[in-house]
Design a protein around this motif. Sequence first.
Motif, PDB file in Angstrom:
ATOM      1  N   TYR A  11       0.925  -1.304   0.041  1.00  0.00           N
ATOM      2  CA  TYR A  11      -0.048  -0.076  -0.223  1.00  0.00           C
ATOM      3  C   TYR A  11       0.766   1.197   0.078  1.00  0.00           C
TER       4      TYR A  11
ATOM      5  N   ILE B 293       2.664   6.495   6.480  1.00  0.00           N
ATOM      6  CA  ILE B 293       1.195   6.930   6.353  1.00  0.00           C
ATOM      7  C   ILE B 293       0.937   8.225   7.042  1.00  0.00           C
ATOM      8  N   HIS B 294       1.885   8.418   8.190  1.00  0.00           N
ATOM      9  CA  HIS B 294       1.776   9.532   8.721  1.00  0.00           C
ATOM     10  C   HIS B 294       1.991  10.896   7.746  1.00  0.00           C
TER      11      HIS B 294
ATOM     12  N   ILE C 136       2.605  10.829   4.795  1.00  0.00           N
ATOM     13  CA  ILE C 136       1.637  11.260   3.718  1.00  0.00           C
ATOM     14  C   ILE C 136       0.373  11.729   4.155  1.00  0.00           C
ATOM     15  N   GLY C 137      -0.310  11.787   5.247  1.00  0.00           N
ATOM     16  CA  GLY C 137      -1.292  12.773   5.801  1.00  0.00           C
ATOM     17  C   GLY C 137      -0.903  14.104   5.652  1.00  0.00           C
TER      18      GLY C 137
ATOM     19  N   SER D 244      -1.070  15.481   2.092  1.00  0.00           N
ATOM     20  CA  SER D 244      -2.446  15.806   1.701  1.00  0.00           C
ATOM     21  C   SER D 244      -2.938  17.176   2.267  1.00  0.00           C
TER      22      SER D 244
ATOM     23  N   ALA E 155      -5.971   8.309  -0.062  1.00  0.00           N
ATOM     24  CA  ALA E 155      -5.277   7.395   1.029  1.00  0.00           C
ATOM     25  C   ALA E 155      -6.051   6.087   0.964  1.00  0.00           C
ATOM     26  N   ASN E 156      -7.067   5.873   0.399  1.00  0.00           N
ATOM     27  CA  ASN E 156      -7.555   4.536   0.505  1.00  0.00           C
ATOM     28  C   ASN E 156      -7.030   3.298   0.227  1.00  0.00           C
ATOM     29  N   PHE E 157      -7.017   2.357   1.140  1.00  0.00           N
ATOM     30  CA  PHE E 157      -6.529   1.157   1.175  1.00  0.00           C
ATOM     31  C   PHE E 157      -7.081   0.173   0.310  1.00  0.00           C
ATOM     32  N   ILE E 158      -8.664   0.189   0.362  1.00  0.00           N
ATOM     33  CA  ILE E 158      -9.623  -0.356  -0.568  1.00  0.00           C
ATOM     34  C   ILE E 158      -9.368   0.025  -2.075  1.00  0.00           C
ATOM     35  N   ARG E 159      -9.850  -0.910  -2.867  1.00  0.00           N
ATOM     36  CA  ARG E 159      -9.849  -0.506  -4.426  1.00  0.00           C
ATOM     37  C   ARG E 159      -8.441  -0.310  -5.113  1.00  0.00           C
ATOM     38  N   ARG E 160      -7.372  -0.924  -4.522  1.00  0.00           N
ATOM     39  CA  ARG E 160      -6.021  -0.912  -4.867  1.00  0.00           C
ATOM     40  C   ARG E 160      -5.612  -2.176  -5.525  1.00  0.00           C
TER      41      ARG E 160
ATOM     42  N   GLU F 295      -8.748  -6.694   4.012  1.00  0.00           N
ATOM     43  CA  GLU F 295      -8.541  -5.388   3.256  1.00  0.00           C
ATOM     44  C   GLU F 295      -9.135  -4.262   3.954  1.00  0.00           C
TER      45      GLU F 295
ATOM     46  N   HIS G  15      -7.717  -1.105   5.904  1.00  0.00           N
ATOM     47  CA  HIS G  15      -8.003   0.255   5.433  1.00  0.00           C
ATOM     48  C   HIS G  15      -8.262   1.392   6.545  1.00  0.00           C
TER      49      HIS G  15
ATOM     50  N   ILE H  17      -4.133   6.660  10.751  1.00  0.00           N
ATOM     51  CA  ILE H  17      -2.792   7.107  10.796  1.00  0.00           C
ATOM     52  C   ILE H  17      -2.899   8.322   9.760  1.00  0.00           C
ATOM     53  N   HIS H  18      -3.490   8.206   8.444  1.00  0.00           N
ATOM     54  CA  HIS H  18      -3.392   9.386   7.519  1.00  0.00           C
ATOM     55  C   HIS H  18      -3.895  10.743   8.094  1.00  0.00           C
TER      56      HIS H  18
ATOM     57  N   GLN I  55      -2.667  14.515   9.365  1.00  0.00           N
ATOM     58  CA  GLN I  55      -3.258  15.901   9.089  1.00  0.00           C
ATOM     59  C   GLN I  55      -3.153  16.759  10.271  1.00  0.00           C
TER      60      GLN I  55
END
Lengths: 156, 156
Positions: free
Chosen positions: A7, A128-129, A131-132, A135, A148-153, B118, B122, B128-129, B133
């Motif tokens: 991811y 991940i932190h 990357i936030g 954003s 940032a979605n983990f789903i749909r990748r 998954e 997610h 974390i994301h 922010q």
Amino acid sequence: MLKLFEYNWQVRQDWFDWCRDVPEEELLKKRTGGVGGILHTLFHIIDVEYSWICGLEGKPEFKEPFDAYASLKQVMDLSAEFHKEVRPFTAAWTEDMEQKVLTDTWPNGEKVSFKYGEIMRHVIAHEIHHIGQLSVWSRELGKVPVTANFIRRGLF
Amino acid sequence: MLKLFEYNWQVRQDWFDWCRDVPEEELLKKRTGGVGGILHTLFHIIDVEYSWICGLEGKPEFKEPFDAYASLKQVMDLSAEFHKEVRPFTAAWTEDMEQKVLTDTWPNGEKVSFKYGEIMRHVIAHEIHHIGQLSVWSRELGKVPVTANFIRRGLF
């Protein structure tokens, strides 16, 4: 364990693509929070991931400064270069490595020890932190951030 | 899997503690990025974690708006209330649940299906994301953010 690394690598690549449409001065501009800039953040993520994995593999860590890699191409190349070593280690991860212990001495002389499983999760959360943070800066630039979605990748 | 949830819950509690020293108007102030505010972000994290876990458990999801919970105490209480259901499900997680399938119909009528493993990742990455922010907004306020480190939290 590998899924969350995969991811992070996908999201990182998406941010590299995002960077292509942004003037380099914006990528290098000093910003509030984190390590203080977009490209510097991507460099820092790559550096920290590689350095910890090197630690787990008993290899010397990476110690070069961001200033030596301050362009999109250099950061992307560095990511690709380190990935050749990071990926095999991560792909070969097994449950019985979770409790192995890494002992190290930090620059200030402090002796530290961590479990391998602890470090792997530290590396995942670290990326991940940060990357936030990207954003938020993306919205400040008036641009839509990478999802940032983990789903749909296609990770499962 | 549980370790990264435990990390998120610790970090979330640290942010609640951080919020106690910040005027409520700053917690509610509209900001650039994410869902647009500090307390709203914490509410959103709690909402999304709980709603997905409810989905996995076949329970109805949470659908109330942030406006109904727009104070630190209400958000903290909501987190504690949902935690009573989220924790046991997460603690009982086993490898053989990874490939179970959740099928659902989204508000727009789209039929979707996801693997349980998954969705769990997610949810982890989602929190974390968004916490990343908060760290930017914290610096904008001139305050030191909560550490995002996974190491040194007694999780291993």
